[in-house]
Design a protein around this motif. Structure first.
Motif, PDB file in Angstrom:
ATOM      1  N   VAL A   1      19.327  13.025  58.844  1.00  0.00           N
ATOM      2  CA  VAL A   1      17.955  13.032  58.316  1.00  0.00           C
ATOM      3  C   VAL A   1      17.957  13.704  56.945  1.00  0.00           C
ATOM      4  CG1 VAL A   1      15.548  13.562  58.821  1.00  0.00           C
ATOM      5  CG2 VAL A   1      17.137  13.144  60.690  1.00  0.00           C
ATOM      6  N   VAL A   2      18.562  13.041  55.972  1.00  0.00           N
ATOM      7  CA  VAL A   2      18.655  13.548  54.599  1.00  0.00           C
ATOM      8  C   VAL A   2      18.290  12.434  53.629  1.00  0.00           C
ATOM      9  CG1 VAL A   2      20.381  15.309  55.113  1.00  0.00           C
ATOM     10  CG2 VAL A   2      21.136  12.997  54.527  1.00  0.00           C
ATOM     11  N   PHE A   3      18.058  12.824  52.369  1.00  0.00           N
ATOM     12  CA  PHE A   3      17.663  11.877  51.339  1.00  0.00           C
ATOM     13  C   PHE A   3      16.472  11.032  51.820  1.00  0.00           C
ATOM     14  CE2 PHE A   3      22.192  12.703  50.249  1.00  0.00           C
ATOM     15  CZ  PHE A   3      21.948  13.316  49.035  1.00  0.00           C
ATOM     16  N   ASP A   4      16.475   9.731  51.573  1.00  0.00           N
ATOM     17  CA  ASP A   4      15.322   8.904  51.960  1.00  0.00           C
ATOM     18  C   ASP A   4      15.093   8.912  53.466  1.00  0.00           C
ATOM     19  OD1 ASP A   4      14.942   8.306  49.348  1.00  0.00           O
ATOM     20  OD2 ASP A   4      15.377   6.165  49.490  1.00  0.00           O
ATOM     21  N   ALA A   5      16.148   9.115  54.240  1.00  0.00           N
ATOM     22  CA  ALA A   5      15.993   9.143  55.697  1.00  0.00           C
ATOM     23  C   ALA A   5      15.053  10.257  56.136  1.00  0.00           C
ATOM     24  CB  ALA A   5      17.353   9.313  56.367  1.00  0.00           C
ATOM     25  N   SER A   6      15.026  11.367  55.390  1.00  0.00           N
ATOM     26  CA  SER A   6      14.111  12.463  55.737  1.00  0.00           C
ATOM     27  C   SER A   6      12.661  12.018  55.581  1.00  0.00           C
ATOM     28  CB  SER A   6      14.391  13.691  54.864  1.00  0.00           C
ATOM     29  OG  SER A   6      14.106  13.422  53.501  1.00  0.00           O
ATOM     30  N   HIS A   7      12.394  11.187  54.587  1.00  0.00           N
ATOM     31  CA  HIS A   7      11.024  10.700  54.385  1.00  0.00           C
ATOM     32  C   HIS A   7      10.654   9.657  55.437  1.00  0.00           C
ATOM     33  CE1 HIS A   7      10.493  12.877  50.638  1.00  0.00           C
ATOM     34  NE2 HIS A   7      11.697  12.473  50.271  1.00  0.00           N
ATOM     35  N   TYR A   8      11.581   8.770  55.764  1.00  0.00           N
ATOM     36  CA  TYR A   8      11.297   7.811  56.834  1.00  0.00           C
ATOM     37  C   TYR A   8      11.034   8.534  58.157  1.00  0.00           C
ATOM     38  CZ  TYR A   8      12.705   3.870  53.891  1.00  0.00           C
ATOM     39  OH  TYR A   8      12.777   2.928  52.906  1.00  0.00           O
ATOM     40  N   ASN A   9      11.830   9.571  58.426  1.00  0.00           N
ATOM     41  CA  ASN A   9      11.634  10.340  59.647  1.00  0.00           C
ATOM     42  C   ASN A   9      10.295  11.077  59.629  1.00  0.00           C
ATOM     43  OD1 ASN A   9      12.687  11.521  62.202  1.00  0.00           O
ATOM     44  ND2 ASN A   9      12.635  13.421  61.031  1.00  0.00           N
ATOM     45  N   SER A  10       9.921  11.574  58.449  1.00  0.00           N
ATOM     46  CA  SER A  10       8.639  12.258  58.311  1.00  0.00           C
ATOM     47  C   SER A  10       7.473  11.308  58.562  1.00  0.00           C
ATOM     48  CB  SER A  10       8.533  12.872  56.904  1.00  0.00           C
ATOM     49  OG  SER A  10       7.249  13.383  56.671  1.00  0.00           O
ATOM     50  N   ILE A  11       7.561  10.096  57.998  1.00  0.00           N
ATOM     51  CA  ILE A  11       6.509   9.104  58.231  1.00  0.00           C
ATOM     52  C   ILE A  11       6.468   8.713  59.702  1.00  0.00           C
ATOM     53  CG2 ILE A  11       5.707   6.776  57.648  1.00  0.00           C
ATOM     54  CD1 ILE A  11       7.138   7.180  54.915  1.00  0.00           C
ATOM     55  N   ARG A  12       7.645   8.600  60.311  1.00  0.00           N
ATOM     56  CA  ARG A  12       7.718   8.295  61.746  1.00  0.00           C
ATOM     57  C   ARG A  12       6.954   9.341  62.566  1.00  0.00           C
ATOM     58  NH1 ARG A  12      10.794  10.133  66.135  1.00  0.00           N
ATOM     59  NH2 ARG A  12      11.847  11.650  64.802  1.00  0.00           N
ATOM     60  N   GLU A  13       7.104  10.596  62.205  1.00  0.00           N
ATOM     61  CA  GLU A  13       6.494  11.671  62.982  1.00  0.00           C
ATOM     62  C   GLU A  13       5.021  11.896  62.640  1.00  0.00           C
ATOM     63  OE1 GLU A  13       9.000  15.058  62.257  1.00  0.00           O
ATOM     64  OE2 GLU A  13      10.215  14.641  64.027  1.00  0.00           O
ATOM     65  N   TYR A  14       4.685  11.837  61.342  1.00  0.00           N
ATOM     66  CA  TYR A  14       3.362  12.269  60.906  1.00  0.00           C
ATOM     67  C   TYR A  14       2.511  11.168  60.282  1.00  0.00           C
ATOM     68  CZ  TYR A  14       5.636  16.828  61.339  1.00  0.00           C
ATOM     69  OH  TYR A  14       6.326  17.921  61.802  1.00  0.00           O
TER      70      TYR A  14
END
Length: 450
Positions: free
Chosen positions: A63-76
């Protein structure tokens, strides 16, 4: 072929696992590098090369780089603390929504991405099943940024969606075309390139076949309908999730350093690994692609077929070919006018699409006219000379892989089978290591990906 492609990822994973072992790594440690991260007191950080074994795969490391943002959108759903200055609205929602719906861990979504990519490859291979030989299908494994389909990024979903769209286009099944390009337009912000590409594609074919402007407008409407519909869905979803204005994804691009500027030379790139692929692609293929489009425009205006332009048996194939070339050129042109001469991310934006693989398979299936072989040959030699320093580095192996792929695609018809097989085997083996290396760079926050 799908089984072989799956074995490719398994072998790359095995390579990565072996290099986690200290003894194995020490045996090749002088050549193989990895990254470490230095965190500063002010919160900034930088990555640098070290001679350490590869990192073990963990959910938090994915969960780094763009993956952190995709994960954030997934959660919130765009309402997370990471959405500073509304930066996350630049990321389209379909992939994080799929991730949310599946409930998969980061490792799980990586496996799903590989499956989606393999499914997309299957769809494209079905288009060429009557023309493709087994060795030509193996060119898929020579694509130099396959790692992107093994991390929590949206490229795999975009690949399968757009591949379905291309299949529906060629096979004249509009519902598949519509569904594929609708989903693709909800996955990545490629709609601006697709809109222009469709306008030009239909215009060239309209001029060539002397169709009426009424027919041109009808074709444009049919082709743009799924793209526009997909963008409308993105706007509605983001607005419902708190976007402060309509078309927020457009203004959010400025947060990521994109603004309208004049092209700058020489090009730059903050990623050594990415640059090794980007330079090889741009310097070798951009000029031939522009020249090919110019000849298509000339022959369309003159209503003549040129000996240096491949005539085709089917309008749908012509449409898919033109669209794919324009998508490739469009990404480069957009970067030239929005990124201040820094060509970051182009390695994955240019190669990790079904449009690029469609061109690889299409060119492999038919002999390239002599004039284009000479044009590409000159560009290949010039690129090899210009990028000579990148041909010697373990962290720039992507340059060699890309140049070998281009050589195989354009010249395999004139190679003896032993040479063709040797080059193909060398390219695939190098790409297995290169994929494992890039995956490890991602795990260690190596300054390779955005």
């Amino acid at each position: 072929m799908v089984t072989i492609a799956a074995l490719f990822f398994l072998t790359a994973g095995l390579c990565h696992a072996l290099l986690q072992n200290r003894d194995v790594y020490d045996a090749v440690g002088g050549v193989v590098k990895t990254y470490a991260v230095q965190h500063n007191d002010d919160g900034s950080w930088y990555a640098y090369h070290v001679s350490e074994p590869f990192a073990k795969i963990r959910n938090d490391k994915l969960v780094v780089f763009d993956a952190s943002h995709y994960n954030s959108i997934r959660e919130y759903l765009y309402q997370s603390p990471l959405n500073i200055n509304h930066c996350e609205y630049a990321f389209f929602p379909l992939f994080p929504l799929l991730w949310r719906a599946t409930g998969l861990s980061p490792i799980g979504i990586c496996l799903l991405n590989i499956i989606l990519f393999l499914a997309g490859v299957t769809v494209l291979l079905l288009l060429f099943k009557e023309k493709l030989t087994p060795w030509m299908a193996l060119l898929t494994l020579c694509m130099p940024y396959l790692v992107i389909f093994a991390i929590p990024y949206s490229e795999a979903l975009f690949f399968i969606a757009a591949a379905v769209g291309l299949y529906g286009l060629v096979k004249r099944r509009y519902w598949l075309f519509f569904l594929g390009f609708l989903l693709a337009s909800m996955t990545r912000s490629a709609s601006n390139i697709l809109l222009v590409a469709w306008l030009i594609t239909d215009l060239l074919l309209c001029l060539k076949q002397r169709e009426s402007w009424k027919q041109y407008l009808k074709n444009v409407a049919l082709h743009l309908a799924p793209v526009i519909t997909g963008v409308i869905f993105v706007i509605i979803i983001q607005r419902l999730c708190g976007a402060p204005q309509w078309f927020q994804f457009v203004s959010s691009q400025e947060t990521w350093g994109k603004e309208i500027t004049l092209p700058k030379w020489p090009f730059t790139d903050w990623s050594v690994e990415g640059k090794s692929v980007t330079w090889a692609l741009i310097y070798t293929l951009f000029i031939p692609a522009l020249a090919w489009l110019a000849t298509k425009l000339f022959t369309s205006l003159s209503h003549k077929e040129s000996t240096i332009v491949n005539t085709d048996d089917n309008r749908q194939w012509q449409t898919a070919r033109l669209l794919s070339v324009l998508f490739f050129v469009g990404n480069i042109v957009l970067a030239l006018f929005t990124q201040n001469g820094c060509m970051y991310s182009q390695a994955r934006l240019l190669t990790c699409t079904p449009f690029f693989l469609f061109l690889v398979l299409d060119l492999a299936c038919r002999p390239v006219p002599k004039v284009w072989r000479w044009v590409v040959a000159v560009c290949l030699v010039a690129t090899a000379v210009y990028c000579s320093k990148m041909l010697l580095g373990a962290d720039t192996l992507g340059c060699i892989i890309t140049l070998l792929l281009i050589t195989l695609v354009f010249y395999h018809h004139w190679m003896p089978s032993w040479l063709r097989g040797t080059l193909l085997g060398i390219t695939v083996v190098m790409n297995i290591y290169w994929t494992a290396y890039l995956f490890n760079c991602f795990l260690n926050c190596g300054w390779v990906f955005t």
